[in-house]
Design an enzyme around this catalytic site. Structure first.
Site, PDB file in Angstrom:
ATOM      1  N   HIS A 155       0.846  -1.205   0.000  1.00 30.57           N
ATOM      2  CA  HIS A 155       0.000   0.000   0.000  1.00 30.57           C
ATOM      3  C   HIS A 155       0.884   1.261   0.000  1.00 30.57           C
ATOM      4  O   HIS A 155       0.850   2.066   0.925  1.00 30.57           O
ATOM      5  CB  HIS A 155      -0.864  -0.051   1.262  1.00 30.57           C
ATOM      6  N   GLU A 257      -0.430   1.534  -5.482  1.00 35.64           N
ATOM      7  CA  GLU A 257      -0.256   0.270  -4.767  1.00 35.64           C
ATOM      8  C   GLU A 257      -0.247  -0.914  -5.730  1.00 35.64           C
ATOM      9  O   GLU A 257      -1.042  -0.969  -6.666  1.00 35.64           O
ATOM     10  CB  GLU A 257      -1.408   0.083  -3.776  1.00 35.64           C
TER      11      GLU A 257
END
Length: 282
Positions: A155, A257
């Site tokens: 992330h 991400e």
């Protein structure tokens, strides 16, 4: 000066600092196996870490490169983004060469994880730091006797001077799920993505690298093993609702991400899966 690795305290938690070639550096927290800093030889910090981030394990650390496993976002019954972001990982490997520094952290199932997700597993995060490049690799091993399925992501919070001025290339022609607008499916028709409001998109089936153009902070972004790319910025209003973000935090970050979101990976007993994201300062 030859690359080295040292154990440090970072905001009160144990971490590794990788001293790479030509003054590059990275910090990896044992909490969540999370890369919290990546500095290139020009002295610039390339990752966003919120000044209000919480480091006590009660919530995930806001910024850097959180590891989402075995669930991405709210796509399942587990806590959002899974449970490894707030758990301690063990240091498994530290290694340096003339032109790199490398560390691997690992975590395995225990009674607490099995109460949430009844599967035996081992996960590893390997970070390799070079002069102007960082590779973050997630390895998942099914150590049990039956298959399991998972989603997940690296992330990555990328630091930018002003998000309104950046452009992200490499997503043209791909469908994406627009979570900020009712989860509708949209085809990307622009050659570059610019941020003009809240962005929460999952692009599917990405095979090309991305290029984040942010003035003289340009980054090349490439993933292997992860079929999806998530682009996220909360913008002003949603950022205001995040207790661990400053009011202007949205302006200085863009998440790009590497993800498994649309189709879970099914991993047979005894098998391994690998996925990697590479960031290169251009």
């Amino acid at each position: 000066m030859k690359p080295t690795i040292e154990t440090i305290e970072f905001h009160g938690i144990e971490a590794l600092r990788l001293h790479g070639p030509r003054g590059s550096s990275a910090v990896i927290s044992r909490l969540g196996a999370q890369v919290l800093s990546w500095t290139t030889p020009d002295g610039r910090e390339r990752l966003f870490l919120s000044e209000r981030a919480v480091f006590d394990g009660s919530v995930a650390i806001r910024g850097g490169i959180p590891v989402c496993f075995p669930q991405f976002a709210g796509l399942g019954d587990l806590p959002k983004h899974g449970f490894v972001r707030t758990r301690e990982w063990s240091v498994a490997t530290q290694r340096c060469g003339d032109d790199y520094a490398l560390a691997t952290l690992e975590i395995a199932d225990d009674a607490e994880t099995r109460a949430l997700w009844p599967h035996a597993f081992r996960a590893e995060i390997t970070v390799m730091l070079e002069v102007d490049r960082i590779d973050v690799e997630l390895c998942v091993v099914n150590t049990g006797a039956a298959p399991f399925a998972f989603t997940g992501a690296l992330h990555s919070y990328l630091r930018v001077v002003q998000v309104e001025d950046v452009a992200l290339e490499g997503l043209y022609g791909h469908d994406y799920r627009d979570a900020a607008n009712g989860d509708r499916i949209v085809r990307e028709t622009g050659t570059e993505l610019v941020v003009e409001g809240e962005v929460d998109r999952v692009y599917h089936g990405i095979r090309r690298p991305q290029l984040l153009q942010a003035g003289n902070l340009t980054l090349g972004i490439q993933s292997q093993g992860f079929p999806d790319v998530v682009v996220w910025n909360p913008w002003l209003d949603r950022c205001a609702g995040l207790k661990d973000m400053p009011a202007d935090g949205w302006r200085h970050m863009l998440c790009v991400e590497a993800a498994i979101a649309r189709q879970p990976v099914t991993l047979p007993a005894g098998e391994e899966w690998y996925g990697r994201q590479t960031l290169v300062a251009v």
